[in-house]
Design an enzyme around this catalytic site. Structure first.
Site, PDB file in Angstrom:
ATOM      1  N   ARG A  81      -0.512  10.136  -8.358  1.00  0.00           N
ATOM      2  CA  ARG A  81      -1.071   9.241  -7.342  1.00  0.00           C
ATOM      3  C   ARG A  81      -2.300   9.870  -6.679  1.00  0.00           C
ATOM      4  NH1 ARG A  81       2.926   7.162  -2.787  1.00  0.00           N
ATOM      5  NH2 ARG A  81       2.578   9.267  -1.994  1.00  0.00           N
ATOM      6  N   LYS A 183      -4.401   6.676  -1.280  1.00  0.00           N
ATOM      7  CA  LYS A 183      -3.893   7.344  -0.067  1.00  0.00           C
ATOM      8  C   LYS A 183      -5.050   8.093   0.585  1.00  0.00           C
ATOM      9  CE  LYS A 183       0.492   9.427   1.313  1.00  0.00           C
ATOM     10  NZ  LYS A 183       1.149   8.209   1.816  1.00  0.00           N
ATOM     11  N   GLU A 219       2.149  -4.331   4.003  1.00  0.00           N
ATOM     12  CA  GLU A 219       2.578  -2.984   4.383  1.00  0.00           C
ATOM     13  C   GLU A 219       3.213  -3.013   5.766  1.00  0.00           C
ATOM     14  OE1 GLU A 219       2.429   0.218   3.210  1.00  0.00           O
ATOM     15  OE2 GLU A 219       1.036   0.167   1.531  1.00  0.00           O
TER      16      GLU A 219
END
Ligand SMILES: *Cc1c(COP(=O)(O)O)cnc(C)c1O
Length: 338
Positions: A81, A183, A219
């Site tokens: 990720r 992220k 989210e």
């Protein structure tokens, strides 16, 4: 063991541990890197991380097991990720072996700070990747710095799982084809004001809707959303602007393979929340945050209960935490020993 740490009462706060790992990417190659005791980064004033947000990070935990060994939970997923985030920001890939070995080195060097089994606490690990070096134009940095540091953290809920309330935000955290799935710090900077306003109104955090139509849940603060239906389904939103939570994918697997549930990654429309008997948020830090109720405009919708946690949420939580601390057998490849 450090004598001044009250393992049972740790929160989620910065605590300086003795060692961190640091390495640089320069002239097209990664340096070997190594441990350092200095918690301060010395970086150039022109660093792209400072001006243009060329930075990304990860978060994972190390868990002390009953036999005294130390488990990492799916660290290669974090490595992959971080490289997805890096690609989005035009940063060089970090070899997965470098990423995971750096984490192991940091955990071993700070082993005295890995909380004891049974305390509920764990060691939070923060890999951080930033663009550095002299620059002023909007372009990728000439050099990059990768560091990993760690600190002991408590279980998010000291008294066990407790539901809290959330509010639907009028802000977006990311654009439809923006950086929502990466992220990156920029998404977090964008969430500070909405989060503050939610806190001011006594909500734990806000829930973001899909930025294109504002009709679907995306989210929950900095965690992914899931809901349990009356028909024993586990449903979680799917969208290119959601951060792909490793905890969420782990819960999808557990729900299906261990609890025999039907699992669905699909749209979660605001006007269809009635289908859920339990809802929650998931992520590494909190594992699972049960959601008591959601404020939607001037309507407040309660799910299982504002004070009690639903039975499926508890099952999911116990299974996941049991796997992480080594009490329950893990699916193949989920646990990496330090
Ligand atoms: C890190 C993060 C999560 C949770 O991901 P995990 O891999 O489960 O820790 C969820 N949403 C956002 C926005 C995140 O940054």
């Amino acid at each position: 063991m450090p004598h001044n740490i009250d393992w049972k009462n740790l929160g989620f706060e910065y605590i300086q541990t003795p060692f961190r790992f640091l390495t640089k990417y320069q002239n097209g190659a990664w340096e070997k890197g190594g441990l350092t005791e200095d918690p301060t980064l010395h970086i150039h004033e022109g660093s792209t991380a400072l001006h243009y947000g060329q930075q990304c990070f990860e978060g994972l935990k190390a868990y002390r097991t009953k036999d005294g060994s130390i488990n990492l939970f799916r660290p290669y997923e974090n490595a992959r990720r971080m490289n997805e985030s890096a690609r989005r920001l035009r940063m060089p890939e970090i070899p997965e072996s470098l990423f995971v070995e750096a984490i192991k080195e940091v955990v071993r060097a700070n082993e005295a700070f890995v909380p004891p089994y049974g305390s509920g606490a764990s060691l939070y690990i923060r890999p951080l990747y930033i663009g550095v070096g002299p620059n002023i134009g909007v372009r990728p940095a000439p050099e990059f710095l990768f560091t990993v540091f760690c600190m002991p953290v408590g279980p998010y809920f000291k008294g066990g799982l407790v539901p809290t309330n959330f509010i639907i935000s009028e802000y977006d955290r990311a654009a439809p084809m923006g950086t929502g799935a990466a992220k990156v710090g920029g998404n977090y900077a964008a969430s500070l004001l909405p989060g503050y306003e939610a806190n001011q109104r006594n909500f734990s955090d806000c829930i973001y809707l899909d930025p294109a139509t504002h009709t679907k849940i995306e989210e929950v603060g900095s965690a992914n959303f899931f809901g349990i239906t009356k028909n024993h389904q586990f449903i979680t939103p799917i969208s290119p602007s959601i951060l792909p939570s490793i905890t969420k994918y782990s819960l999808l697997h557990i729900a299906k393979e261990r609890l025999g549930m039907e699992t669905i990654e699909g749209d979660v429309y605001l006007d269809q929340l009635d289908q859920f008997t339990e809802v929650g948020a998931c992520g590494t830090a909190a594992v699972i945050s049960p959601i008591g109720g959601i404020q939607i405009g001037d309507k407040f919708q309660v799910f299982y209960s504002e004070t009690e946690v639903g039975p499926v949420t508890i099952q999911l939580y116990n299974e996941l935490v049991g796997i992480q601390f080594g009490d329950i057998e893990a699916p193949e490849g989920w646990i990496e020993k330090v």
